[in-house]
Design a protein around this motif. Structure first.
Motif, PDB file in Angstrom:
ATOM      1  N   GLN A  96       3.434   1.427  -3.215  1.00 23.11           N
ATOM      2  CA  GLN A  96       2.949   1.118  -1.869  1.00 23.11           C
ATOM      3  C   GLN A  96       1.499   0.649  -1.972  1.00 23.11           C
ATOM      4  OE1 GLN A  96       5.069   1.610   0.836  1.00 23.11           O
ATOM      5  NE2 GLN A  96       6.641   2.336  -0.602  1.00 23.11           N
ATOM      6  N   ILE A  97       1.169  -0.408  -1.224  1.00 21.93           N
ATOM      7  CA  ILE A  97      -0.205  -0.906  -1.182  1.00 21.93           C
ATOM      8  C   ILE A  97      -0.877  -0.365   0.076  1.00 21.93           C
ATOM      9  CG2 ILE A  97      -1.664  -2.955  -0.950  1.00 21.93           C
ATOM     10  CD1 ILE A  97       0.391  -4.476  -2.616  1.00 21.93           C
ATOM     11  N   VAL A  98      -2.077   0.183  -0.089  1.00 16.06           N
ATOM     12  CA  VAL A  98      -2.819   0.779   1.019  1.00 16.06           C
ATOM     13  C   VAL A  98      -4.126   0.014   1.194  1.00 16.06           C
ATOM     14  CG1 VAL A  98      -3.956   2.858   1.879  1.00 16.06           C
ATOM     15  CG2 VAL A  98      -1.806   3.037   0.598  1.00 16.06           C
ATOM     16  N   GLY A  99      -4.298  -0.594   2.366  1.00 15.36           N
ATOM     17  CA  GLY A  99      -5.515  -1.355   2.628  1.00 15.36           C
ATOM     18  C   GLY A  99      -6.580  -0.567   3.349  1.00 15.36           C
ATOM     19  N   THR A 100      -6.162   0.428   4.150  1.00 14.25           N
ATOM     20  CA  THR A 100      -7.103   1.267   4.885  1.00 14.25           C
ATOM     21  C   THR A 100      -6.655   2.715   4.771  1.00 14.25           C
ATOM     22  OG1 THR A 100      -5.903   1.205   6.998  1.00 14.25           O
ATOM     23  CG2 THR A 100      -7.438  -0.618   6.544  1.00 14.25           C
ATOM     24  N   LEU A 101      -7.578   3.637   5.014  1.00  8.95           N
ATOM     25  CA  LEU A 101      -7.225   5.052   4.933  1.00  8.95           C
ATOM     26  C   LEU A 101      -6.208   5.440   5.995  1.00  8.95           C
ATOM     27  CD1 LEU A 101     -10.676   6.723   4.152  1.00  8.95           C
ATOM     28  CD2 LEU A 101      -8.742   6.380   2.595  1.00  8.95           C
ATOM     29  N   ASP A 102      -6.164   4.715   7.116  1.00  2.87           N
ATOM     30  CA  ASP A 102      -5.175   5.005   8.150  1.00  2.87           C
ATOM     31  C   ASP A 102      -3.753   4.764   7.658  1.00  2.87           C
ATOM     32  OD1 ASP A 102      -7.169   5.696   9.917  1.00  2.87           O
ATOM     33  OD2 ASP A 102      -7.244   3.726  10.886  1.00  2.87           O
ATOM     34  N   GLU A 103      -3.593   3.869   6.692  1.00  2.00           N
ATOM     35  CA  GLU A 103      -2.262   3.557   6.169  1.00  2.00           C
ATOM     36  C   GLU A 103      -1.806   4.554   5.110  1.00  2.00           C
ATOM     37  OE1 GLU A 103      -2.683  -0.325   4.583  1.00  2.00           O
ATOM     38  OE2 GLU A 103      -3.076  -1.298   6.514  1.00  2.00           O
ATOM     39  N   LEU A 104      -2.718   5.398   4.646  1.00  2.00           N
ATOM     40  CA  LEU A 104      -2.427   6.253   3.501  1.00  2.00           C
ATOM     41  C   LEU A 104      -1.316   7.275   3.760  1.00  2.00           C
ATOM     42  CD1 LEU A 104      -3.153   6.895   0.589  1.00  2.00           C
ATOM     43  CD2 LEU A 104      -4.955   8.415   1.432  1.00  2.00           C
ATOM     44  N   PRO A 105      -1.315   8.031   4.876  1.00  2.00           N
ATOM     45  CA  PRO A 105      -0.262   9.048   5.053  1.00  2.00           C
ATOM     46  C   PRO A 105       1.146   8.483   4.986  1.00  2.00           C
ATOM     47  CG  PRO A 105      -2.038   9.394   6.622  1.00  2.00           C
ATOM     48  CD  PRO A 105      -2.304   8.079   5.969  1.00  2.00           C
ATOM     49  N   GLU A 106       1.384   7.362   5.647  1.00  2.00           N
ATOM     50  CA  GLU A 106       2.722   6.759   5.636  1.00  2.00           C
ATOM     51  C   GLU A 106       3.089   6.276   4.234  1.00  2.00           C
ATOM     52  OE1 GLU A 106       5.201   3.113   7.764  1.00  2.00           O
ATOM     53  OE2 GLU A 106       3.306   3.816   8.638  1.00  2.00           O
ATOM     54  N   ALA A 107       2.116   5.700   3.521  1.00  2.00           N
ATOM     55  CA  ALA A 107       2.380   5.219   2.165  1.00  2.00           C
ATOM     56  C   ALA A 107       2.706   6.379   1.230  1.00  2.00           C
ATOM     57  CB  ALA A 107       1.173   4.443   1.641  1.00  2.00           C
ATOM     58  N   LEU A 108       1.991   7.491   1.358  1.00  2.00           N
ATOM     59  CA  LEU A 108       2.266   8.649   0.521  1.00  2.00           C
ATOM     60  C   LEU A 108       3.674   9.182   0.771  1.00  2.00           C
ATOM     61  CD1 LEU A 108      -1.119  10.585   0.887  1.00  2.00           C
ATOM     62  CD2 LEU A 108      -0.315   9.347  -1.132  1.00  2.00           C
ATOM     63  N   ALA A 109       4.050   9.264   2.046  1.00  2.00           N
ATOM     64  CA  ALA A 109       5.382   9.775   2.377  1.00  2.00           C
ATOM     65  C   ALA A 109       6.471   8.870   1.813  1.00  2.00           C
ATOM     66  CB  ALA A 109       5.519   9.903   3.892  1.00  2.00           C
ATOM     67  N   ALA A 110       6.289   7.557   1.963  1.00  2.00           N
ATOM     68  CA  ALA A 110       7.292   6.613   1.467  1.00  2.00           C
ATOM     69  C   ALA A 110       7.406   6.678  -0.055  1.00  2.00           C
ATOM     70  CB  ALA A 110       6.939   5.196   1.917  1.00  2.00           C
ATOM     71  N   ALA A 111       6.267   6.720  -0.737  1.00  2.00           N
ATOM     72  CA  ALA A 111       6.292   6.762  -2.195  1.00  2.00           C
ATOM     73  C   ALA A 111       6.930   8.054  -2.701  1.00  2.00           C
ATOM     74  CB  ALA A 111       4.874   6.635  -2.742  1.00  2.00           C
ATOM     75  N   ARG A 112       6.652   9.167  -2.021  1.00  2.00           N
ATOM     76  CA  ARG A 112       7.254  10.447  -2.436  1.00  2.00           C
ATOM     77  C   ARG A 112       8.768  10.421  -2.258  1.00  2.00           C
ATOM     78  NH1 ARG A 112       2.641  13.198   0.560  1.00  2.00           N
ATOM     79  NH2 ARG A 112       1.164  13.855  -1.063  1.00  2.00           N
ATOM     80  N   ARG A 113       9.238   9.838  -1.160  1.00  2.00           N
ATOM     81  CA  ARG A 113      10.688   9.778  -0.925  1.00  2.00           C
ATOM     82  C   ARG A 113      11.387   9.026  -2.048  1.00  2.00           C
ATOM     83  NH1 ARG A 113       9.249   8.686   4.463  1.00  2.00           N
ATOM     84  NH2 ARG A 113       9.579   6.451   4.121  1.00  2.00           N
ATOM     85  N   VAL A 114      10.851   7.853  -2.377  1.00  2.00           N
ATOM     86  CA  VAL A 114      11.482   7.045  -3.414  1.00  2.00           C
ATOM     87  C   VAL A 114      11.376   7.741  -4.767  1.00  2.00           C
ATOM     88  CG1 VAL A 114      11.413   4.847  -4.649  1.00  2.00           C
ATOM     89  CG2 VAL A 114      11.058   4.896  -2.176  1.00  2.00           C
ATOM     90  N   ALA A 115      10.210   8.322  -5.066  1.00  2.00           N
ATOM     91  CA  ALA A 115      10.018   8.978  -6.350  1.00  2.00           C
ATOM     92  C   ALA A 115      10.983  10.144  -6.530  1.00  2.00           C
ATOM     93  CB  ALA A 115       8.575   9.465  -6.472  1.00  2.00           C
ATOM     94  N   ALA A 116      11.146  10.953  -5.484  1.00  2.00           N
ATOM     95  CA  ALA A 116      12.058  12.089  -5.581  1.00  2.00           C
ATOM     96  C   ALA A 116      13.493  11.636  -5.747  1.00  2.00           C
ATOM     97  CB  ALA A 116      11.918  12.968  -4.341  1.00  2.00           C
TER      98      ALA A 116
END
Length: 635
Positions: free
Chosen positions: A171-191
């Motif tokens: 996931q690419i994160v351009g602003t800190l506001d985008e970070l929570p959603e990106a973390l959740a998405a990356a964790r889902r796929v990783a798991a």
């Protein structure tokens, strides 16, 4: 020191065939393994011995380490070559091979474990002075702590699974506001994909080039590199075209990259063939950053073989047998330029959806190296990776190699299954590609692929391939004549992949390869392009024209057809339901990819698909009859 007598190849397709070629050249008995889906595959026939592993799903066959080891014991194999993918970087499998007294042709367990974890790998090589991308591990951190460290590293950031590969979950994160959603998405796929949701965050390198270095290391302390490969042309983090050497790299940079790669390998006492991958910033080409180390043979290894003259599989075998490297760094010489294109069973014009089907005709181009996993009569199924061949060209310089690769792709004939060959040729023709001005986002910036319109020769050949209506009696036997005058040339209606209807005049002398599939579609290769043309009766064409006249201008067809062959995994609405534009109606899955067909407009849904059904490409799945208004004041 002697090489092995028998080696089992724990893979399939083109890489299994390529390994078997080297085994045969060295006089080593080869053992192939196969699933039920591959019982008739070329690698099974070409090996000296073949052993069934299990059903088609990889987890029940090629990923079943116990079944692979059982096959090795039954056939007397002294070593196992894992190819790439499947079990090639599985530390548990390497450990089981060692316990069974069978040589795993690859590095030892420690190297597999360290380099298989991106976080551990970065920490390991950094200790040896190898430059790494600024970033941090998110292991044990909550989202607030991750955000704080992200701000220190700087944006934009790349969030990616630590245990993963192939771009999955990134996931690419351009602003800190985008970070929570990106973390959740990356964790889902990783798991889901890797069974481990640990994340790694790195500074995003803008407009990077992806350059990797091939290394060889023996068990006697010998280590060297075989130069670099440019792997920048990627789509969704998957490599498409690779070349050696890189047009960016000069001798001084090659020496720096090679030294860093050898240092990374030495940090884990590496043994065998491996690849160290780097990112080079587009705005700072004098810098390079370690990404990861692949502890196996790479898909793109042929370009290195063509420019060095060194058989990498042979080197793997000799190193695994305990031999020291027979040459030193100064003995490595580079000759000319090589480029490789990966041929995938996919439909670029349909969003790169995976394709399946029977290979009606296969013919590789002359004058280049083609590593293929198919032949005429092969079946491309949805069970495995869609890469079915690699076309590799060599020339005295980059321009010659590029032109030869393009010509070879034009001469490669594969009928019966959609491929990305036309897309590859468009990519090679891109001015930036020809100039060597590359970055990993180049393909994503290209216009969406569109089907090539069939040329006159292709239409004529396709029309000639269709069954000829016969006239009974003597008049039907007279070529070109009929009672009452000369017979006019036969014309047929053919619909291409862009949904354009063509009136084609049969021409039996057209220079083309033609085949008709089980659905009655005509596949034709002519003028360097392949087309799938569907015969349409005059009655059907007339009915479609009448339906179009009755449809509002700009309105889409009410018919929803399967975008790819596959399995219906979900039907989202009941037959007769009222649906809105964009509502999901049916989902089809193939090659672990799902695609949903949606309502083109509001109306009443008529569903023809059922869950579990196997559907063909373009098979009718549902229809949406537009709602009509009744009794308005304007009537």
């Amino acid at each position: 020191m002697t090489l092995f007598d028998t080696v089992l190849v724990a893979h399939r397709g083109e890489i299994a065939r390529r390994i078997i070629r080297t085994l045969r050249a060295l006089g080593i008995r080869s053992v192939a393994v196969y699933s039920d889906a591959d019982a008739g595959a070329p690698h099974v026939r070409e090996a000296d011995v073949a052993v069934r592993l299990g059903p088609a799903p990889a987890v029940q066959s090629y990923l079943d380490g116990k079944a692979v080891l059982r096959a090795a014991r039954e056939t007397g194999a002294q070593a196992i070559h894992p190819g790439y993918g499947f079990l090639s970087e599985n530390a548990d499998f390497a450990r089981a091979c060692r316990a069974a007294g069978i040589v795993f042709i690859g590095p030892d367990v420690r190297a597999l474990e360290v380099m298989g974890d991106k976080i551990r790998a970065k920490a390991q090589v950094a200790g040896s002075g190898v430059p790494i991308v600024p970033g941090f591990s998110a292991a044990g951190l909550d989202d607030a702590a991750i955000a704080a460290q992200a701000a220190e590293v700087g944006l934009p950031l790349l969030v990616k699974p630590s245990a993963g590969g192939g771009g999955k979950g990134m996931q690419i994160v351009g602003t800190l506001d985008e970070l929570p959603e990106a973390l959740a998405a990356a964790r889902r796929v990783a798991a889901s994909a890797f069974g481990d949701d640990t994340l790694l965050l790195e500074r995003l390198i803008e407009r990077p080039r992806h350059i990797e270095v091939q290394v060889l290391a023996d068990a006697h302390g010998g280590i060297l590199h075989l130069g670099e490969r440019e792997c920048t042309l990627q789509r969704r983090h998957q490599k498409v075209i690779e070349e050696a050497p890189s047009p960016l790299v000069d001798p001084a940079m090659r020496a720096r990259l090679g030294a860093a790669a050898c240092a990374a390998a030495a940090s884990v006492d590496y043994r065998g063939a491996g690849t160290v991958e780097f990112l080079v910033p587009g705005d700072r080409p004098d810098e390079c950053f370690f990404i990861e180390m692949n502890t196996r043979l790479q898909v793109e290894h042929p370009v290195t073989e063509l420019v060095t003259g060194i058989d990498l599989v042979e080197q793997q075998l000799r190193i695994a047998a305990g031999e020291p490297l027979a040459f030193a760094q100064d003995d490595v010489r580079f000759h000319g330029h090589a480029m490789e294109a990966r041929v995938y069973a996919e439909s670029p014009e349909r969003g790169f959806l995976p394709a399946t089907g029977d290979v009606l005709t296969w013919r590789a181009a002359a004058g280049v190296r083609t590593d293929a996993g198919v032949e005429s009569g092969s079946a491309v199924t949805a069970d495995y990776d869609p890469m079915i061949a690699k076309v590799i060209a060599h020339g005295d310089d980059r321009a010659v190699a590029l032109d030869r690769l393009d010509a070879a792709l034009a001469d490669t004939v594969l009928l019966g299954v959609d491929t990305n060959i036309s897309f590859l040729r468009r990519l090679l023709a891109d001015p930036a590609v020809r100039a060597g001005d590359l970055d990993t986002g180049l393909i994503d910036r290209m216009p969406a692929p569109e089907p090539d319109p069939p040329a006159a020769d292709a239409l004529a050949a396709a029309a000639a391939a269709l069954p000829q209506p016969t006239t009974p009696g003597v008049w039907g036997a007279l070529r070109g004549w009929r009672e009452g005058g000369r017979r006019e040339p036969r014309t047929v209606l053919l619909r291409d992949d862009a949904d354009v209807l063509h009136r084609a005049v049969a021409g039996a002398d057209a220079a083309a390869d033609v085949a008709v599939d089980a659905d009655g579609a005509v596949w034709v290769h002519a003028d360097g392009a392949t087309h799938r043309l569907l015969p349409v009766t005059r009655e059907a064409a007339l009915a479609e024209r009448l339906a179009d006249r009755g449809r509002d201008a700009g309105a889409e067809s009410p018919e929803l057809r399967a975008p790819m062959p596959g399995t219906v995994v979900a039907v989202h609405v009941a037959d007769g339901a009222i649906v809105a534009s964009g509502d999901r109606l049916v989902t089809v899955e193939a090659m672990k990819m799902e695609h949903s067909v949606t309502a083109p407009h509001a109306g009443v849904a008529r569903v023809h698909a059922v869950v579990g059904a196997q559907v063909r490409r373009d098979e009718l799945l549902a229809e949406v009859a537009a709602e009509t208004r009744e009794g308005t004041d304007d009537d």
